[in-house]
Write an enzyme that holds these catalytic residues in place. Structure first.
Site, PDB file in Angstrom:
ATOM      1  N   SER A  98       0.874  -1.179   0.000  1.00 47.90           N
ATOM      2  CA  SER A  98       0.000   0.000   0.000  1.00 47.90           C
ATOM      3  C   SER A  98       0.904   1.218   0.000  1.00 47.90           C
ATOM      4  O   SER A  98       2.084   1.136   0.352  1.00 47.90           O
ATOM      5  CB  SER A  98      -0.936  -0.009   1.215  1.00 47.90           C
ATOM      6  OG  SER A  98      -0.212  -0.122   2.432  1.00 47.90           O
ATOM      7  N   GLU A 156       1.322   5.583   0.753  1.00 43.99           N
ATOM      8  CA  GLU A 156       0.814   6.775   1.428  1.00 43.99           C
ATOM      9  C   GLU A 156       1.174   8.025   0.637  1.00 43.99           C
ATOM     10  O   GLU A 156       2.303   8.191   0.186  1.00 43.99           O
ATOM     11  CB  GLU A 156       1.395   6.875   2.841  1.00 43.99           C
ATOM     12  CG  GLU A 156       0.923   8.121   3.589  1.00 43.99           C
ATOM     13  CD  GLU A 156       1.452   8.190   4.993  1.00 43.99           C
ATOM     14  OE1 GLU A 156       1.038   7.334   5.812  1.00 43.99           O
ATOM     15  OE2 GLU A 156       2.289   9.075   5.281  1.00 43.99           O
ATOM     16  N   ASP A 202      -0.720  15.017  15.265  1.00 38.26           N
ATOM     17  CA  ASP A 202       0.239  15.943  15.861  1.00 38.26           C
ATOM     18  C   ASP A 202      -0.426  17.293  16.097  1.00 38.26           C
ATOM     19  O   ASP A 202      -1.307  17.707  15.329  1.00 38.26           O
ATOM     20  CB  ASP A 202       1.438  16.142  14.934  1.00 38.26           C
ATOM     21  CG  ASP A 202       2.228  14.862  14.729  1.00 38.26           C
ATOM     22  OD1 ASP A 202       2.438  14.142  15.725  1.00 38.26           O
ATOM     23  OD2 ASP A 202       2.609  14.578  13.577  1.00 38.26           O
ATOM     24  N   PHE A 223      14.096  14.108  10.763  1.00 34.40           N
ATOM     25  CA  PHE A 223      12.741  13.676  11.087  1.00 34.40           C
ATOM     26  C   PHE A 223      12.766  12.509  12.061  1.00 34.40           C
ATOM     27  O   PHE A 223      11.957  12.433  12.982  1.00 34.40           O
ATOM     28  CB  PHE A 223      12.005  13.295   9.804  1.00 34.40           C
ATOM     29  CG  PHE A 223      10.549  12.987  10.013  1.00 34.40           C
ATOM     30  CD1 PHE A 223       9.705  13.921  10.586  1.00 34.40           C
ATOM     31  CD2 PHE A 223      10.020  11.760   9.630  1.00 34.40           C
ATOM     32  CE1 PHE A 223       8.367  13.647  10.788  1.00 34.40           C
ATOM     33  CE2 PHE A 223       8.686  11.476   9.827  1.00 34.40           C
ATOM     34  CZ  PHE A 223       7.858  12.424  10.407  1.00 34.40           C
ATOM     35  N   HIS A 279       3.737  -1.100   3.755  1.00 30.92           N
ATOM     36  CA  HIS A 279       3.150   0.224   3.511  1.00 30.92           C
ATOM     37  C   HIS A 279       4.292   1.186   3.223  1.00 30.92           C
ATOM     38  O   HIS A 279       5.195   1.351   4.051  1.00 30.92           O
ATOM     39  CB  HIS A 279       2.363   0.674   4.745  1.00 30.92           C
ATOM     40  CG  HIS A 279       1.587   1.942   4.540  1.00 30.92           C
ATOM     41  ND1 HIS A 279       0.459   2.003   3.750  1.00 30.92           N
ATOM     42  CD2 HIS A 279       1.771   3.193   5.036  1.00 30.92           C
ATOM     43  CE1 HIS A 279      -0.028   3.233   3.768  1.00 30.92           C
ATOM     44  NE2 HIS A 279       0.754   3.977   4.533  1.00 30.92           N
TER      45      HIS A 279
END
Length: 304
Positions: free
Chosen positions: A18, A20, A112, A222, A272
């Site tokens: 999948s 994103e 967030d 990150f 994913h």
């Protein structure tokens, strides 16, 4: 240590992927996103998800992107949904709007704060307090397929793994059907996490979230905010490539493919990919693990 060598995918094995995406902020970004969607669609992903910005800041753009995917492709979109800075009534209204569009899948996340990753989280006084309550709200509104988040290195706000896994269990008990992990680069960490989750009586799929490294410096930054460990051997792979984008791209594809192949060797069948709205690395990795576009009828006939 780097991933061990893995066998090639055998015929008959079913590996599912999948992807994103995030909603575009401009016309140029919208064009780039759609090029990415069209490039990855022939790989027949199980679903594609569209993120929801910090504090719900991309609500309209998320809905627009999901609707376009529904109307213009054969893909199955999953809408991200958060409960930050919103009342229960506002969140419920978003759920109803997505359901009316035909959305059957959601990725339910606490989310967030509007200040971004790392800022202190404060539940809305009249809102859902966490991801578990959000999943329960979705379950009350319909028979949805609900994905939630999982953290192999634990959520940075969790005091310990027991607390973190207890939250995951609450989300599953409230109706979550799978968990998608935060990105990680050490497969042993993922494997140990799955073992902990299973010992806690959680048996939904724990789908590894794979982040192809488009920019190593940005990923390190990150990862620091998310509590994800960057192994020294991985840093060594990218050392000296700051001004060599071509080699950086090749190394990124190789690293991510090694990680996925090693996870397949360990029995993982679902992945994913965090695409960052770019198709190149995700497509290359899928090619290397045996996921290819379906042959056109004429091409298939000629091959026969």
């Amino acid at each position: 240590m780097p991933y061990r060598f893995a066998r090639r995918q055998q015929a008959g094995e079913k590996i599912r992927v999948s992807f994103e995406f995030f909603p575009p902020k401009s016309d140029d970004m919208a064009l780039k996103l759609w090029e990415t969607v069209e490039r990855l669609a022939p790989l027949r992903p199980s679903f594609v998800s569209v993120t929801y910005g910090a504090g719900g800041s991309t609500r309209e753009r998320t809905a627009h992107t999901v609707l376009r995917i529904l109307n213009a492709t054969d893909l199955t979109p999953a809408a991200h949904l958060t409960c930050v800075d919103a009342t229960r009534e506002e969140v419920d209204a978003v759920i109803r709007d997505f359901a009316a569009m035909g959305v059957k899948r959601f990725v339910a996340l606490r989310g967030d704060p509007s200040e971004g990753v790392g800022a202190a989280y404060r539940p809305h006084p009249h809102g859902y307090s966490n991801g578990a309550e959000l999943v329960a709200a979705l379950s009350r509104h319909g028979d949805f397929d609900i994905s939630v988040s999982a953290y192999p290195e634990k959520h940075p706000e969790s005091p310990d793994f027991a607390t973190d896994i207890e939250m995951l269990k609450r989300k599953v008990d409230n109706g979550a059907t799978r968990a998608i992990t935060q990105f990680f680069f050490d497969n042993d960490v993922y494997e140990r996490y799955v073992e902990r989750v299973r010992r806690a009586g959680i048996y939904v799929p724990i789908v590894p979230g794979i982040l192809p490294v488009h920019n190593f410096t940005q990923v390190v930054r990150f990862a620091g905010r998310c509590g994800a460990h960057v192994p020294s051997w991985l840093a060594e792979r990218f050392y000296g490539l700051e001004n060599d984008p071509v080699t950086h791209q090749l190394v990124s594809a190789a690293v991510a493919a090694e990680q996925v192949l090693d996870l397949i060797e360990r029995g993982v069948e679902d992945f994913h990919f965090y695409t960052m709205n770019r198709a190149d690395l995700a497509f290359a990795i899928c090619h290397m693990i045996g996921i290819r576009p379906a042959a056109e009828p004429e091409t298939a006939a000629k091959a026969a």
